[in-house]
Design a protein around this motif. Structure first.
Motif, PDB file in Angstrom:
ATOM      1  N   TYR A 135       0.936  -1.254  -0.081  1.00 53.40           N
ATOM      2  CA  TYR A 135      -0.042  -0.016   0.083  1.00 53.40           C
ATOM      3  C   TYR A 135       1.024   1.261  -0.051  1.00 53.40           C
ATOM      4  O   TYR A 135       2.111   1.270   0.529  1.00 53.40           O
ATOM      5  N   ASP A 136       0.338   2.301  -0.630  1.00 54.11           N
ATOM      6  CA  ASP A 136       0.986   3.512  -0.948  1.00 54.11           C
ATOM      7  C   ASP A 136       0.710   4.632  -0.359  1.00 54.11           C
ATOM      8  O   ASP A 136       1.448   5.740  -0.190  1.00 54.11           O
ATOM      9  N   SER A 137      -0.419   4.881  -0.294  1.00 50.88           N
ATOM     10  CA  SER A 137      -1.100   6.253   0.114  1.00 50.88           C
ATOM     11  C   SER A 137      -2.472   6.144   0.714  1.00 50.88           C
ATOM     12  O   SER A 137      -3.169   5.263   0.343  1.00 50.88           O
ATOM     13  N   ALA A 148      -7.551   4.438   0.644  1.00 57.25           N
ATOM     14  CA  ALA A 148      -6.405   4.131   0.568  1.00 57.25           C
ATOM     15  C   ALA A 148      -5.933   3.212  -0.660  1.00 57.25           C
ATOM     16  O   ALA A 148      -7.068   2.687  -1.106  1.00 57.25           O
ATOM     17  N   ILE A 149      -4.834   3.477  -1.230  1.00 59.75           N
ATOM     18  CA  ILE A 149      -4.461   2.876  -2.533  1.00 59.75           C
ATOM     19  C   ILE A 149      -3.196   1.935  -2.473  1.00 59.75           C
ATOM     20  O   ILE A 149      -2.325   2.330  -1.735  1.00 59.75           O
ATOM     21  N   LEU A 160      -8.975   0.763  -0.833  1.00 54.28           N
ATOM     22  CA  LEU A 160      -9.791   0.390   0.079  1.00 54.28           C
ATOM     23  C   LEU A 160     -10.659   1.708   0.484  1.00 54.28           C
ATOM     24  O   LEU A 160     -10.176   2.999   0.228  1.00 54.28           O
ATOM     25  N   ILE A 161     -11.803   1.604   0.890  1.00 54.63           N
ATOM     26  CA  ILE A 161     -12.686   2.763   1.160  1.00 54.63           C
ATOM     27  C   ILE A 161     -13.216   2.644   2.519  1.00 54.63           C
ATOM     28  O   ILE A 161     -13.739   1.324   2.969  1.00 54.63           O
ATOM     29  N   THR A 162     -13.425   3.689   3.329  1.00 57.94           N
ATOM     30  CA  THR A 162     -14.246   3.570   4.602  1.00 57.94           C
ATOM     31  C   THR A 162     -15.411   4.577   4.363  1.00 57.94           C
ATOM     32  O   THR A 162     -15.074   5.661   3.781  1.00 57.94           O
ATOM     33  N   ARG A 163     -16.596   4.248   5.059  1.00 55.11           N
ATOM     34  CA  ARG A 163     -17.520   5.202   4.889  1.00 55.11           C
ATOM     35  C   ARG A 163     -17.972   5.556   6.616  1.00 55.11           C
ATOM     36  O   ARG A 163     -19.174   6.190   6.661  1.00 55.11           O
TER      37      ARG A 163
END
Length: 354
Positions: A135-137, A148-149, A160-163
């Motif tokens: 993972y980078d950022s 996150a990517i 990755l996604i958070t809500r």
């Protein structure tokens, strides 16, 4: 009076244009550096400035806070069994997050400690054990939604996604993302692979293929755009991206194994990332790991930073002034003249001057 109106309008326009032309464009030519922390064991690519305190995370797992009084607190996130490699962090206005790069890829959420008035208590909120995880950022749209990517583990970039404020992170399916090209990945060089303006999101990939992944709706749907930046090798492509507004963006990179090469390492968009053009071809700077728009610079002022030095542009990247050979990996602006830069063995406060 009616016959004088056209003359008055013409005089007003000419006077207005003359005044605009006479407004000088700010030109930084030097900066003052103050080292905040010097430690040869650190290798810092992730920093956040929160309430006057500087939070950092290092590639060797060390992390801490440089308090506004100059004192140091270390070991915000620690483990007796794991050796972390932190390359990215993010702050959503409520919590601080650290992310490690390789399997097991981990995201830690730090809560605000009321007594000490800093972010201390940490909880593990995501873990990925895939052997290809890298993972980078990471970044946030608001206090609830973040991204996150990372490099591909399947046929697409890892996103990755958070809500829910960062307590739960969900990895998007490749069915919902553009298919990655052969050798396409990203660089964990400065924690600046993601740019966010409002609901708009741009992700810079690199390697054998270097493209823009774009979402207009906070990661729900995605498009992909090609770029003319140098690519074709594992070490080439975009290393950093920033946007000033919904239309104007800039990306920089190159090939860190050929840091002097400036033939095709700087690109600019004026249509929200759909199309990009090379700027300052065959002009310094060469490889840089991070680029940032200067606040209040009207989309004209940029600072690029890397292990070979610091450079500044006041014409949207068409030309550059080399300010210093001081080497850093990443930079964050506090205001339009003060920034904090981090790199190998140090974090420094930079004050830019005309």
């Amino acid at each position: 009076m009616k016959s004088l109106l056209p003359i008055i309008v013409i005089i007003s326009v000419l006077f207005s244009c003359k005044n605009n032309d006479e407004i000088p464009q700010r030109q930084y030519t030097k900066f003052w550096k103050k080292d905040i922390i010097v430690d040869s064991t650190l290798n810092i690519r992730a920093i956040e400035v929160i309430d006057g305190n500087i939070y950092y995370a290092s590639g060797d797992g060390k992390n801490g806070i440089i308090l506004d009084d100059g004192s140091l607190v270390t070991g915000l996130v620690h483990s007796d069994s794991l050796k972390y490699s932190f390359r990215s962090s993010a702050f959503n206005g409520k919590n601080l997050f650290y992310m490690s790069i390789e399997s097991p890829a981990l995201i830690y959420k730090l809560d605000y400690h009321q007594k000490n008035k800093v972010y201390l208590n940490h909880n593990l909120v995501y873990q990925e054990n895939h052997e290809k995880a890298f993972y980078d950022s990471m970044d946030f749209w608001n206090d609830q939604e973040g991204i996150a990517i990372g490099d591909p583990t399947d046929d697409c970039m890892s996103i990755l996604i958070t809500r829910d404020g960062g307590s739960i992170w969900t990895k998007l399916s490749c069915e919902d993302l553009p298919i990655a090209k052969e050798g396409e990945a990203a660089f964990a060089a400065s924690d600046t692979n993601i740019a966010i303006i409002g609901d708009h999101t741009w992700v810079a990939t690199g390697g054998k293929s270097s493209r823009i992944l774009y979402s207009s709706d906070k990661g729900k749907t995605w498009e992909v755009y090609d770029t003319p930046i140098v690519q074709g090798l594992e070490t080439t492509g975009m290393y950093s991206i920033d946007f000033y507004d919904e239309n104007n963006g800039f990306a920089i990179g190159g090939d860190y194994t050929k840091p002097a090469d400036s033939s095709a390492n700087k690109i600019r968009t004026q249509d929200g990332g759909k199309t990009w053009k090379l700027v300052a071809k065959n002009q310094s700077p060469g490889y840089r790991s991070c680029v940032k728009y200067v606040p209040n610079g009207e989309g004209k002022e940029l600072v690029a930073i890397g292990f070979k030095g610091i450079d500044y542009s006041n014409d949207a990247g068409d030309s550059w002034t080399h300010l210093s050979d001081e080497g850093f990996y990443t930079i964050r602006f506090l205001n339009d003249s003060v920034a904090y830069a981090a790199g190998k063995g140090r974090i420094s406060k930079l004050t830019f001057r005309e």
